[in-house]
Design an enzyme around this catalytic site. Structure first.
Site, short mmCIF file in Angstrom:
data_model
loop_
_atom_site.label_atom_id
_atom_site.label_comp_id
_atom_site.label_asym_id
_atom_site.label_seq_id
_atom_site.Cartn_x
_atom_site.Cartn_y
_atom_site.Cartn_z
N THR A 117 0.81 -1.21 0.00
CA THR A 117 0.00 0.00 0.00
C THR A 117 0.85 1.27 0.00
OG1 THR A 117 -1.49 1.31 1.40
CG2 THR A 117 -0.10 -0.25 2.53
N TYR A 141 -1.75 0.05 10.23
CA TYR A 141 -2.04 -0.58 8.93
C TYR A 141 -0.82 -0.51 8.02
CZ TYR A 141 -3.74 -1.02 4.16
OH TYR A 141 -3.88 -1.39 2.85
N1 UFG Z 1 -12.93 11.34 2.00
C1 UFG Z 1 -13.95 12.27 2.27
N2 UFG Z 1 -15.19 11.76 2.55
C2 UFG Z 1 -15.46 10.43 2.62
C3 UFG Z 1 -14.42 9.52 2.35
C4 UFG Z 1 -13.17 10.01 2.04
O1 UFG Z 1 -13.74 13.47 2.24
O2 UFG Z 1 -16.61 10.07 2.91
C5 UFG Z 1 -11.60 11.87 1.65
C6 UFG Z 1 -10.52 11.45 2.66
O3 UFG Z 1 -10.48 12.35 3.73
C7 UFG Z 1 -9.28 11.47 1.77
C8 UFG Z 1 -9.80 11.06 0.39
O4 UFG Z 1 -11.20 11.27 0.42
O5 UFG Z 1 -8.79 12.78 1.68
C9 UFG Z 1 -9.55 9.60 0.06
O6 UFG Z 1 -9.99 8.80 1.18
P1 UFG Z 1 -10.19 7.23 1.09
O7 UFG Z 1 -10.72 6.80 2.43
O8 UFG Z 1 -10.98 6.89 -0.11
O9 UFG Z 1 -8.74 6.66 0.85
P2 UFG Z 1 -7.37 6.93 1.64
O10 UFG Z 1 -6.51 7.76 0.75
O11 UFG Z 1 -7.59 7.39 3.01
O12 UFG Z 1 -6.82 5.44 1.80
C10 UFG Z 1 -6.47 4.66 0.70
C11 UFG Z 1 -6.74 3.22 1.02
C12 UFG Z 1 -5.87 2.76 2.13
C13 UFG Z 1 -4.44 3.06 1.82
C14 UFG Z 1 -4.25 4.49 1.46
C15 UFG Z 1 -2.85 4.73 0.99
O13 UFG Z 1 -8.07 3.06 1.37
O14 UFG Z 1 -6.04 1.36 2.30
O15 UFG Z 1 -5.13 4.85 0.41
O16 UFG Z 1 -2.62 6.08 0.76
F1 UFG Z 1 -3.67 2.81 2.89
#
Ligand code: UFG
Length: 329
Positions: A117, A141
């Site tokens: 990841t 994680y």
């Molecule tokens: N976000 C929102 N509202 C939501 C969901 C997400 O504003 O309802 C924002 C988050 O704050 C973030 C962006 O959208 O800024 C992306 O969030 P995600 O939860 O879709 O994904 P992440 O980047 O947090 O995490 C993903 C994977 C993880 C991994 C990570 C690595 O889900 O497993 O990328 O960077 F570890």
């Protein structure tokens, strides 16, 4: 000869199984169905319900099915959950991976592909990261995945065993033929959440912070279509079988979109309006992280087919609608 896919009943794993079957491979899936679904496993693959750390079961499967490669997806994937339950994450993602790797080596399986990841980089100083960027995971994680990468590296040095670790950026979308998609309940990922809002499964969605140092104030991510991602694994399998040696590679497109750009794309493609509320920042979010993915292209010959945000969103929306029909039945 067959490929063992752990976590093959989950989101990415179920796409992997289809990709392997499409390429003419024999596939065995090992999944304990804690978050995956038996119906998500393609009919052409054999599903065995069980735990990757059950060495008797795993080694029996490897021998019975003449497994020459393992593609390992099984694990826990929610960053905030890992902060609340670090030992649970080290057990599922690190300790159980150790057990699986040991089974592989003991049974002479020489090829191992691991779902790593972008979380291994934490919050990088430069938003574009390559594989040599310093590794500073900020959650259990990310650390649990990095520890498995390191175990693989050391085992590859000590044994007749080679691995590929693909560091995923933001995996999204669904099979273009709609044979599988993201079905996880209580999903937290942005595109899935926005598609649930667009299809009326949520009455609104939240944006976690608009005060970041980015052009529109929201976080930037590199969204990669799940079908392109699993194709990279297939290419990695071919490369390992051809003696290409161990490899760690980012898997993303090298282009970032903000949260608001993604929401706009979901609204445009679905032609719906839904309420979007701005709330506080979500703890642990990196401001911006985008892959430098040249290695994936040069070493694997990866040529993404769905590198387009609207295509990703369109496939995700179609799957969400299909899931609604399925759940109504
Ligand atoms: N976000 C929102 N509202 C939501 C969901 C997400 O504003 O309802 C924002 C988050 O704050 C973030 C962006 O959208 O800024 C992306 O969030 P995600 O939860 O879709 O994904 P992440 O980047 O947090 O995490 C993903 C994977 C993880 C991994 C990570 C690595 O889900 O497993 O990328 O960077 F570890």
């Amino acid at each position: 000869m067959s490929v063992l896919v752990t976590g093959g009943a989950g989101y990415i794993g179920s796409h992997m199984v289809w990709e392997l079957l499409d390429q003419g491979e024999e596939v065995v899936v090992l999944d304990r169905l804690s978050t995956g679904f038996d119906w998500a496993v393609a009919g052409g693959a054999q599903l065995v319900v069980g735990d990757i750390a059950d060495q008797e079961l795993v080694e029996d499967l490897i021998r019975t099915h003449d497994v020459d490669a393992i593609i390992h997806f099984a694990g826990s994937i929610i960053v905030p959950e890992s902060v609340a339950d670090p030992l649970g994450y080290y057990l599922n993602n690190t300790v159980k991976s150790r057990s699986l790797i040991e089974s592989a080596i003991r049974c002479g399986v020489k090829h191992f592909i691991f779902s790593s990841t972008a979380a291994v980089y934490g919050s990088p100083e430069q938003f574009l990261v390559n594989e040599d960027t310093s590794l500073q995971p900020e959650s259990p994680y990310g650390t649990s995945k990095l520890m498995t990468e390191l175990m693989l590296r050391d085992c590859a040095a000590a044994h007749d065993f080679e691995f590929t670790a693909l560091r995923y950026f933001n995996v999204s979308g669904a099979d273009p033929d709609q044979r599988t998609g993201q079905s996880t309940k209580g999903a937290t990922h942005l595109i899935k959440v926005a598609c649930e809002a667009a299809t009326g499964k949520r009455d609104h969605m939240d944006v976690f912070g608009t005060d970041y140092d980015t052009p529109d104030g929201t976080c930037i991510r590199d969204y990669v279509h799940v079908s392109d991602l699993v194709n990279a694994h297939y290419l990695a399998l071919r490369r390992l079988r051809a003696g290409g040696g161990s490899l760690v590679a980012n898997c993303g497109y090298g282009r970032g979109y903000s949260v608001l750009e993604v929401i706009d794309a979901v609204k445009a493609v679905s032609q719906t309006e839904f309420e979007v509320r701005v709330v506080d920042r979500r703890p642990g979010d990196a401001v911006a992280i985008v892959a430098q993915a040249e290695r994936c292209r040069s070493e694997l010959g990866w040529q993404p087919r769905y590198d387009d945000l609207r295509t990703i969103v369109s496939h995700a929306l179609q799957w969400e609608a299909k899931l609604s029909r399925r759940n109504r039945q």
